[in-house]
Design a protein around this motif. Structure first.
Motif, PDB file in Angstrom:
ATOM      1  N   LEU A  22       0.833  -1.213   0.000  1.00 15.21           N
ATOM      2  CA  LEU A  22       0.000   0.000   0.000  1.00 15.21           C
ATOM      3  C   LEU A  22       0.864   1.257   0.000  1.00 15.21           C
ATOM      4  O   LEU A  22       0.546   2.245  -0.667  1.00 15.21           O
ATOM      5  CB  LEU A  22      -0.925   0.018   1.218  1.00 15.21           C
ATOM      6  N   ARG A  91      -3.454   5.014   3.767  1.00 14.06           N
ATOM      7  CA  ARG A  91      -3.653   4.422   2.442  1.00 14.06           C
ATOM      8  C   ARG A  91      -4.891   3.527   2.439  1.00 14.06           C
ATOM      9  O   ARG A  91      -5.162   2.826   3.406  1.00 14.06           O
ATOM     10  CB  ARG A  91      -2.466   3.546   2.015  1.00 14.06           C
ATOM     11  N   ARG A  93      -6.504   0.666  -0.481  1.00 10.66           N
ATOM     12  CA  ARG A  93      -6.200   0.000  -1.749  1.00 10.66           C
ATOM     13  C   ARG A  93      -6.847   0.768  -2.903  1.00 10.66           C
ATOM     14  O   ARG A  93      -8.021   1.144  -2.814  1.00 10.66           O
ATOM     15  CB  ARG A  93      -6.744  -1.427  -1.747  1.00 10.66           C
TER      16      ARG A  93
END
Length: 171
Positions: A22, A91, A93
């Protein structure tokens, strides 16, 4: 859509490749199996796990890691001696963005900081990430300060402090 089994919890060592994937690229999905977990990453993860003022958190829903962030709890003399939470490495995905997971991630992280007694949550974001800035503002974060960084060169070139040694000098 938010999965009903969504959890925000500390990352495990087995999830380190997924977290590094990520962090490797914000815009492109990176296969965790392709990530090389170096000794430096292993050491950093172990240090985070061992430090009660640090948490590497992952967002999961009964499967692979969907998102991550790191929280560092900072004691201070301001705000009546209350801790503040510094959020970094946020983060989600790339293939799961736009469905509310980022909002859930940050709202749950703020709740975690509130439950710990923190007086505020702060984060920094690259000036070029205007979409992220709008997102953070929509969550109630205010652009209150201008941040500065000083690069100290490659981390591999610096000695690691001994356990318990902060490097501070006292007169």
């Amino acid at each position: 859509m938010i999965p009903s089994d969504l959890l925000l919890r500390p990352a495990t060592r087995a999830e380190l490749p997924a977290v590094l994937a990520l962090l490797a690229d914000e815009d492109t999905a990176v296969d965790p199996a392709s990530v090389v977990v170096t000794e430096a990453y292993e050491r950093a993860f172990a240090d985070i796990e061992a430090d009660p003022r640090n948490e590497m958190l992952v967002l999961t829903a009964g499967g692979p890691v969907l998102g991550c962030l790191q929280i560092t709890y900072i004691p201070g003399l301001g705000r009546a001696g209350a801790e503040r939470a510094l959020v970094e490495a946020v983060r989600i995905r790339p293939d799961r963005r736009g469905g509310g997971l980022g909002r859930e991630l940050l709202e749950r992280a703020a709740a975690r900081a509130r439950d710990r007694g923190c007086a505020l949550v702060q984060l920094t974001s690259d000036k070029r990430r205007t979409d992220a800035h709008r997102f953070y503002t929509s969550l109630g974060y205010a652009p209150s300060h201008e941040g500065f960084k000083l690069s100290l060169g490659p981390a591999a070139d610096r000695p690691r402090p001994e356990a318990g040694h902060t490097g501070a000098r006292h007169a």
